[in-house]
Design a protein around this motif. Structure first.
Motif, PDB file in Angstrom:
ATOM      1  N   GLY A   1      36.958  77.312  57.435  1.00 31.39           N
ATOM      2  CA  GLY A   1      37.470  76.735  58.688  1.00 31.39           C
ATOM      3  C   GLY A   1      38.327  77.651  59.536  1.00 31.39           C
ATOM      4  O   GLY A   1      38.719  77.281  60.643  1.00 31.39           O
ATOM      5  N   GLN A   2      38.650  78.838  59.036  1.00 37.14           N
ATOM      6  CA  GLN A   2      39.520  79.763  59.767  1.00 37.14           C
ATOM      7  C   GLN A   2      38.773  81.048  60.119  1.00 37.14           C
ATOM      8  O   GLN A   2      38.136  81.611  59.245  1.00 37.14           O
ATOM      9  N   PRO A   3      38.853  81.543  61.330  1.00 38.99           N
ATOM     10  CA  PRO A   3      39.538  80.947  62.476  1.00 38.99           C
ATOM     11  C   PRO A   3      38.720  79.813  63.093  1.00 38.99           C
ATOM     12  O   PRO A   3      37.480  79.820  63.005  1.00 38.99           O
ATOM     13  N   VAL A   4      39.424  78.872  63.730  1.00 39.87           N
ATOM     14  CA  VAL A   4      38.746  77.747  64.374  1.00 39.87           C
ATOM     15  C   VAL A   4      38.017  78.248  65.618  1.00 39.87           C
ATOM     16  O   VAL A   4      38.577  78.984  66.416  1.00 39.87           O
ATOM     17  N   GLN A   5      36.748  77.846  65.755  1.00 39.11           N
ATOM     18  CA  GLN A   5      35.978  78.160  66.975  1.00 39.11           C
ATOM     19  C   GLN A   5      35.467  76.841  67.526  1.00 39.11           C
ATOM     20  O   GLN A   5      34.284  76.524  67.419  1.00 39.11           O
ATOM     21  N   CYS A   6      36.367  76.040  68.065  1.00 36.95           N
ATOM     22  CA  CYS A   6      35.983  74.680  68.428  1.00 36.95           C
ATOM     23  C   CYS A   6      37.018  74.081  69.368  1.00 36.95           C
ATOM     24  O   CYS A   6      38.192  74.448  69.323  1.00 36.95           O
ATOM     25  N   ALA A   7      36.583  73.112  70.210  1.00 36.07           N
ATOM     26  CA  ALA A   7      37.513  72.377  71.074  1.00 36.07           C
ATOM     27  C   ALA A   7      38.068  71.145  70.356  1.00 36.07           C
ATOM     28  O   ALA A   7      38.913  70.440  70.909  1.00 36.07           O
ATOM     29  N   GLU A   8      37.533  70.831  69.168  1.00 36.74           N
ATOM     30  CA  GLU A   8      38.134  69.886  68.207  1.00 36.74           C
ATOM     31  C   GLU A   8      38.073  68.409  68.595  1.00 36.74           C
ATOM     32  O   GLU A   8      38.875  67.613  68.120  1.00 36.74           O
ATOM     33  N   PHE A   9      37.113  68.028  69.429  1.00 35.93           N
ATOM     34  CA  PHE A   9      36.930  66.612  69.754  1.00 35.93           C
ATOM     35  C   PHE A   9      35.831  66.036  68.867  1.00 35.93           C
ATOM     36  O   PHE A   9      34.760  66.636  68.731  1.00 35.93           O
ATOM     37  N   VAL A  10      36.095  64.862  68.288  1.00 34.83           N
ATOM     38  CA  VAL A  10      35.012  64.153  67.588  1.00 34.83           C
ATOM     39  C   VAL A  10      34.892  62.750  68.175  1.00 34.83           C
ATOM     40  O   VAL A  10      35.894  62.120  68.512  1.00 34.83           O
ATOM     41  N   PRO A  11      33.658  62.244  68.295  1.00 35.03           N
ATOM     42  CA  PRO A  11      33.461  60.903  68.845  1.00 35.03           C
ATOM     43  C   PRO A  11      33.858  59.828  67.828  1.00 35.03           C
ATOM     44  O   PRO A  11      33.986  60.112  66.631  1.00 35.03           O
ATOM     45  N   LEU A  12      34.021  58.599  68.318  1.00 36.20           N
ATOM     46  CA  LEU A  12      34.516  57.512  67.449  1.00 36.20           C
ATOM     47  C   LEU A  12      33.725  57.286  66.155  1.00 36.20           C
ATOM     48  O   LEU A  12      34.337  56.988  65.127  1.00 36.20           O
ATOM     49  N   PRO A  13      32.390  57.404  66.181  1.00 37.49           N
ATOM     50  CA  PRO A  13      31.678  57.173  64.917  1.00 37.49           C
ATOM     51  C   PRO A  13      32.162  58.075  63.765  1.00 37.49           C
ATOM     52  O   PRO A  13      31.955  57.753  62.604  1.00 37.49           O
ATOM     53  N   LEU A  14      32.820  59.168  64.095  1.00 33.64           N
ATOM     54  CA  LEU A  14      33.314  60.052  63.034  1.00 33.64           C
ATOM     55  C   LEU A  14      34.782  59.754  62.680  1.00 33.64           C
ATOM     56  O   LEU A  14      35.385  60.459  61.863  1.00 33.64           O
ATOM     57  N   ALA A  15      35.334  58.671  63.271  1.00 29.74           N
ATOM     58  CA  ALA A  15      36.769  58.399  63.093  1.00 29.74           C
ATOM     59  C   ALA A  15      37.128  58.178  61.620  1.00 29.74           C
ATOM     60  O   ALA A  15      38.138  58.695  61.134  1.00 29.74           O
TER      61      ALA A  15
ATOM     62  N   TYR B   1      35.933  58.845  86.026  1.00 24.96           N
ATOM     63  CA  TYR B   1      36.380  58.542  84.664  1.00 24.96           C
ATOM     64  C   TYR B   1      35.297  57.770  83.917  1.00 24.96           C
ATOM     65  O   TYR B   1      34.656  56.887  84.476  1.00 24.96           O
ATOM     66  N   ALA B   2      35.101  58.064  82.660  1.00 21.84           N
ATOM     67  CA  ALA B   2      34.197  57.290  81.800  1.00 21.84           C
ATOM     68  C   ALA B   2      34.893  57.021  80.470  1.00 21.84           C
ATOM     69  O   ALA B   2      35.569  57.903  79.936  1.00 21.84           O
ATOM     70  N   ASP B   3      34.708  55.793  79.953  1.00 23.27           N
ATOM     71  CA  ASP B   3      35.271  55.453  78.640  1.00 23.27           C
ATOM     72  C   ASP B   3      34.467  56.165  77.562  1.00 23.27           C
ATOM     73  O   ASP B   3      33.395  55.698  77.186  1.00 23.27           O
ATOM     74  N   LEU B   4      34.948  57.262  77.076  1.00 21.78           N
ATOM     75  CA  LEU B   4      34.253  57.963  75.979  1.00 21.78           C
ATOM     76  C   LEU B   4      35.307  58.284  74.928  1.00 21.78           C
ATOM     77  O   LEU B   4      35.789  59.417  74.826  1.00 21.78           O
ATOM     78  N   PRO B   5      35.706  57.267  74.161  1.00 25.00           N
ATOM     79  CA  PRO B   5      36.812  57.460  73.229  1.00 25.00           C
ATOM     80  C   PRO B   5      36.437  58.314  72.027  1.00 25.00           C
ATOM     81  O   PRO B   5      35.277  58.410  71.650  1.00 25.00           O
ATOM     82  N   GLY B   6      37.450  58.915  71.464  1.00 28.37           N
ATOM     83  CA  GLY B   6      37.240  59.730  70.273  1.00 28.37           C
ATOM     84  C   GLY B   6      38.578  60.220  69.759  1.00 28.37           C
ATOM     85  O   GLY B   6      39.627  59.639  70.073  1.00 28.37           O
ATOM     86  N   LEU B   7      38.540  61.292  69.010  1.00 24.49           N
ATOM     87  CA  LEU B   7      39.757  61.831  68.394  1.00 24.49           C
ATOM     88  C   LEU B   7      39.791  63.337  68.527  1.00 24.49           C
ATOM     89  O   LEU B   7      38.746  63.989  68.466  1.00 24.49           O
ATOM     90  N   MET B   8      40.983  63.855  68.707  1.00 27.79           N
ATOM     91  CA  MET B   8      41.177  65.302  68.591  1.00 27.79           C
ATOM     92  C   MET B   8      41.624  65.558  67.154  1.00 27.79           C
ATOM     93  O   MET B   8      42.520  64.873  66.634  1.00 27.79           O
ATOM     94  N   ILE B   9      41.001  66.536  66.543  1.00 29.23           N
ATOM     95  CA  ILE B   9      41.297  66.822  65.139  1.00 29.23           C
ATOM     96  C   ILE B   9      41.788  68.264  64.988  1.00 29.23           C
ATOM     97  O   ILE B   9      41.660  69.068  65.914  1.00 29.23           O
ATOM     98  N   ASP B  10      42.327  68.546  63.820  1.00 28.55           N
ATOM     99  CA  ASP B  10      42.579  69.936  63.426  1.00 28.55           C
ATOM    100  C   ASP B  10      41.340  70.359  62.646  1.00 28.55           C
ATOM    101  O   ASP B  10      41.119  69.916  61.510  1.00 28.55           O
ATOM    102  N   ARG B  11      40.521  71.170  63.280  1.00 26.06           N
ATOM    103  CA  ARG B  11      39.216  71.513  62.711  1.00 26.06           C
ATOM    104  C   ARG B  11      39.334  72.283  61.389  1.00 26.06           C
ATOM    105  O   ARG B  11      38.501  72.130  60.490  1.00 26.06           O
ATOM    106  N   ALA B  12      40.380  73.111  61.256  1.00 24.54           N
ATOM    107  CA  ALA B  12      40.527  73.853  59.994  1.00 24.54           C
ATOM    108  C   ALA B  12      40.819  72.871  58.862  1.00 24.54           C
ATOM    109  O   ALA B  12      40.233  72.951  57.772  1.00 24.54           O
ATOM    110  N   VAL B  13      41.717  71.916  59.133  1.00 15.13           N
ATOM    111  CA  VAL B  13      42.054  70.909  58.112  1.00 15.13           C
ATOM    112  C   VAL B  13      40.809  70.083  57.775  1.00 15.13           C
ATOM    113  O   VAL B  13      40.515  69.804  56.604  1.00 15.13           O
TER     114      VAL B  13
END
Ligand SMILES: Cc1cc2nc3c(=O)[nH]c(=O)nc-3n(C[C@H](O)[C@H](O)[C@H](O)COP(=O)(O)OP(=O)(O)OC[C@H]3O[C@@H](n4cnc5c(N)ncnc54)[C@H](O)[C@@H]3O)c2cc1C
Length: 365
Positions: A41-55, A82-94
């Motif tokens: 997971g290191q170094p992170v190469q990602c913007a770290e957004f995941v959609p709700l199904p991965l919550a 604006y569009a309702d596109l909920p999700g989560l920001m994660i720590d991709r390395a973790v």
């Protein structure tokens, strides 16, 4: 000491490889993951957004850092939608490290700092190299989860996947922000720009067709404009980037005794660049298919290919077509960008028909 022969050799320990290894090892197979990086997971190469199904999965890994409410899109005219596109920001390395730990807990062996260097597909041997030199691992099945520049594909003589290049800065965010922001315009040919907030920081990035030098100029201009607007600070805390496959699925996902998963299979969405969820899902399918095939279900590998095409084929094909139509057009107004970007109802309409927005997604215009 790593084994010289395994049921399943997994190349790459990103979300696809770790998920594949966990699925195969939990079904009683001997599994070895080889990962080029010294630390998963290191170094992170990602913007770290995941959609709700991965919550659920993200929460179980302790990687969640911020909820996201929706997406703001800036069109060439300067208008925001604006569009309702909920999700989560994660720590991709973790996240990646937790998935790797789950695979190890299921019985897989993980060898980091180990690169796949050569393949002898006829005798099912892989030559891997680490600090101690080269050794051969004999496998019954190989899962290629080695990302957009798949070494497995190259070593099998398969063509590389066409991809978009990205560059991203992590910068201090002036005030917390609930949404992901995306910019669409001719300033980002072939792609887009983004600001994804993660607590007190934000990832500001661009993905486009162009040279690394051009990309730096475009990203610096975006960053400067956000600094002037008072949204972020000028300090750059981290720089990253990487490739995003944009051509859709590989022509074949099961080649002899090799299954492709995640970015190596071309599963990243060519329009949005999202690929974590598809990497996890395809990795799990690949691990299950490996177990079924090694248990004697002779058509399990073909079934893997069919399943991936069933689940992802249509949406990836649409994304490839929409992206191509947009960037081949002689003129691009707001309307063209709306047809090509997945946060607008127009994207989901067939060009010849009129459909409502997909259920459960509310759009404002
Ligand atoms: C800048 C950027 C931002 C992104 N933002 C998002 C986002 O916000 N949300 C989202 O869903 N997706 C995002 N993506 C896409 C997402 O990161 C990928 O789709 C995802 O990482 C794919 O997972 P994977 O396991 O298939 O591949 P990877 O995560 O790339 O893992 C492949 C692994 O294989 C290893 N490897 C490669 N070659 C070898 C070798 N020869 N031997 C051994 N190991 C090898 C690599 O070191 C790596 O760890 C982004 C991508 C980029 C570049």
């Amino acid at each position: 000491m790593n084994p010289a022969a395994v049921d399943v050799l997994v190349v790459g320990c990103g979300p696809a490889g770790a998920s594949a290894a966990a699925a195969a090892a939990s079904r009683g197979l001997s599994v070895l993951i080889v990962e080029r990086r010294r630390q998963v997971g290191q170094p992170v190469q990602c913007a770290e957004f995941v959609p709700l199904p991965l919550a659920g999965l993200a929460q179980s890994t302790q990687a969640v850092r911020q909820p996201i409410r929706g997406m703001n899109t800036c069109l060439p005219s300067g208008s925001w939608v604006y569009a309702d596109l909920p999700g989560l920001m994660i720590d991709r390395a973790v996240f990646d490290q937790a998935l790797a730990a789950r695979a190890v807990a299921a019985g897989a062996q993980l060898s980091t700092g180990t690169v796949l260097a050569a393949l002898d597909a006829a005798s099912h041997g892989a030559i891997v190299e680490d600090g101690g030199g080269a050794r051969t691992i004999v496998y019954r099945l190989l899962i290629a989860a080695d990302g957009p520049h798949s070494a497995v594909a190259r070593l099998l003589g398969l063509p590389p996947l066409a991809s978009l290049l990205t560059r991203q800065y992590t910068v201090p965010l002036s005030a917390s922000w609930p949404d992901t922001d995306v910019w669409l315009s001719d300033a980002y040919p072939g792609g887009y720009a983004w600001l994804f907030p993660r607590g007190r920081r934000a990832h500001v990035g661009v993905g486009l067709t162009g040279s690394a030098r051009q990309m730096k100029g475009v990203l610096d201009a975006l960053h400067d404009s956000l600094v002037k607007a008072g949204r972020v600070a000028s300090t750059v805390l981290r720089r990253t980037g990487g490739a995003i496959p944009v051509a859709g699925l590989r022509p074949r996902l099961a080649v002899g005794r090799v299954l492709f998963a995640g970015d190596a299979a071309g599963l990243t969405h060519p329009v949005t660049g999202a690929g974590i969820a598809a990497a996890v899902a395809s990795g799990e399918y690949a691990g299950q298919a490996a177990a079924a095939w090694l248990a004697g279900r002779s058509r399990a590998l073909e079934a893997y290919e069919a399943e991936l095409r069933d689940v992802f084929g249509a949406s990836l094909a649409r994304a490839v077509a929409r992206r191509q139509a947009l960037w081949q057009a002689t003129r691009r107004t707001d309307a063209e960008f709306r047809r090509a970007w997945a946060a607008f109802p127009e994207y989901f309409q067939a060009p010849w028909a009129s459909h409502a927005a997909p259920q459960g997604v509310a759009f404002a215009s």
